[in-house]
Design an enzyme around this catalytic site. Structure first.
Site, mmCIF file in Angstrom:
data_model
loop_
_atom_site.group_PDB
_atom_site.id
_atom_site.type_symbol
_atom_site.label_atom_id
_atom_site.label_comp_id
_atom_site.label_asym_id
_atom_site.label_seq_id
_atom_site.Cartn_x
_atom_site.Cartn_y
_atom_site.Cartn_z
ATOM 1 N N GLY A 82 0.879 -1.133 0.015
ATOM 2 C CA GLY A 82 -0.057 -0.019 -0.037
ATOM 3 C C GLY A 82 0.865 1.398 -0.020
ATOM 4 O O GLY A 82 1.962 1.622 0.661
ATOM 5 N N VAL A 149 2.752 -1.933 4.243
ATOM 6 C CA VAL A 149 3.031 -0.493 3.854
ATOM 7 C C VAL A 149 4.198 -0.600 3.101
ATOM 8 O O VAL A 149 5.289 -1.208 3.419
ATOM 9 C CB VAL A 149 3.296 0.149 4.960
ATOM 10 N N CYS A 150 4.123 0.018 1.866
ATOM 11 C CA CYS A 150 5.133 -0.338 0.601
ATOM 12 C C CYS A 150 6.639 0.234 1.123
ATOM 13 O O CYS A 150 7.561 -0.421 1.294
ATOM 14 C CB CYS A 150 4.985 0.462 -0.494
ATOM 15 N N PHE A 151 6.700 1.513 1.938
ATOM 16 C CA PHE A 151 7.930 2.022 2.268
ATOM 17 C C PHE A 151 8.504 1.398 3.236
ATOM 18 O O PHE A 151 9.641 1.782 3.693
ATOM 19 C CB PHE A 151 7.940 3.492 2.390
ATOM 20 N N ASP A 152 7.818 0.548 4.015
ATOM 21 C CA ASP A 152 8.411 -0.390 5.179
ATOM 22 C C ASP A 152 9.221 -1.417 4.560
ATOM 23 O O ASP A 152 10.052 -2.109 5.538
ATOM 24 C CB ASP A 152 7.067 -0.769 6.090
#
Length: 278
Positions: A82, A149-152
């Site tokens: 996401g 979460v994408c940036f995680d």
């Protein structure tokens, strides 16, 4: 030696469904040989949450929170997790798999395309570099991401500044064409981002949000000068031309092409059938 000319589109801020429809239409037209490869920049109005093609919307996303924040919502045709699209420059690259400069492997093609992003960060005065997972543990985490979460999550050849991720990208291949698109975070509301996902309990959410701060960062948190959408666009347009060794010229849409994109947006990307298919 004359540089190859690709088309360039800056479609500005559009709805979530329009953005995904335009990427699909450009991919389709390129696969049919109607247009050359394309670099596209865009923003989101209203701000939106996009989820990866394989994500389970009802299970992973707090849809009430999405509505409460007045966000758009769309499933991407690409994988990944996401992404809150709010204060960012989004890019897409559309190029045939048969292009002489595109390696056959997904990872190596990602590396070639992302050279343009790397050069763009350098034009903003940021010392970005590619980080490559080295240990078996890091490689395993690519296959089994723990977070929605994408940036995680780490990825091959991710772009980092001062050890933190500054751009998240995803790729798909359809009809013999590579579509890579991604987010370049200019600013980020972490509390809003983490309110959009479901967690087993509050402790898990807090732990993940704390960890996130050490893994990801927005451009304006590290840039010595304010970077706007327009300023980022200038830097990354130069970056792609240098990184891919190409010349970019504007693409002019016909009224029929825009009508096709709008129809695709309404019938596919705005539909519950697409967005809640998993």
């Amino acid at each position: 030696m004359k540089k190859e000319t690709w088309k360039f589109v800056d479609s500005g801020r559009q709805t979530a469904e329009f953005n995904m429809a335009m990427d699909e239409a450009l991919l389709e037209w390129h696969s049919e040989g109607k247009i050359p490869p394309v670099i596209r920049f865009y923003g989101w109005e209203p701000a939106a949450l996009s989820i990866g093609y394989f994500q389970k919307a009802a299970k992973e996303i707090d849809l009430d929170a999405v509505k409460r924040h007045g966000l758009g919502f769309v499933r991407r045709p690409t994988g990944g997790r996401g992404v809150l699209h709010e204060h960012e420059l989004t890019y897409s690259v559309i190029v045939t798999e048969e292009h002489p400069n595109m390696p056959a492997g997904v990872t190596e093609a990602y590396r070639v395309i992302s050279e343009g992003i790397l050069k763009g960060f350098h034009h903003l005065g940021l010392e970005a570099y590619f980080a490559v997972p080295r240990t078996e543990e890091e490689k395993d985490s690519l296959k089994n991401p723990r977070s929605s979460v994408c940036f995680d999550a780490p990825s091959w050849y991710e772009l980092v500044v001062e050890g933190r991720k500054v751009a998240g990208s995803a790729q798909t291949r359809q009809k013999g064409v590579i579509l890579q698109h991604g987010s370049i975070l200019l600013d980020l509301d972490e509390d809003k981002l983490f309110s959009l996902f479901t967690y087993s309990n509050d402790r898990v959410k807090e732990r993940m949000q704390r960890a996130f701060k050490s893994k990801a960062v927005a451009v304006n948190d590290i840039s010595p000068h304010k970077v706007t959408y327009e300023k980022a666009g200038e830097a990354f347009k130069k970056g792609f031309q240098e990184g891919l060794g190409i010349t970019l010229e504007p693409y002019e849409f016909t009224s029929e092409e825009i009508a096709y994109i709008e129809r695709l947006a309404k019938e596919k990307y705005a539909s519950d059938e697409w967005n809640f298919k998993r």
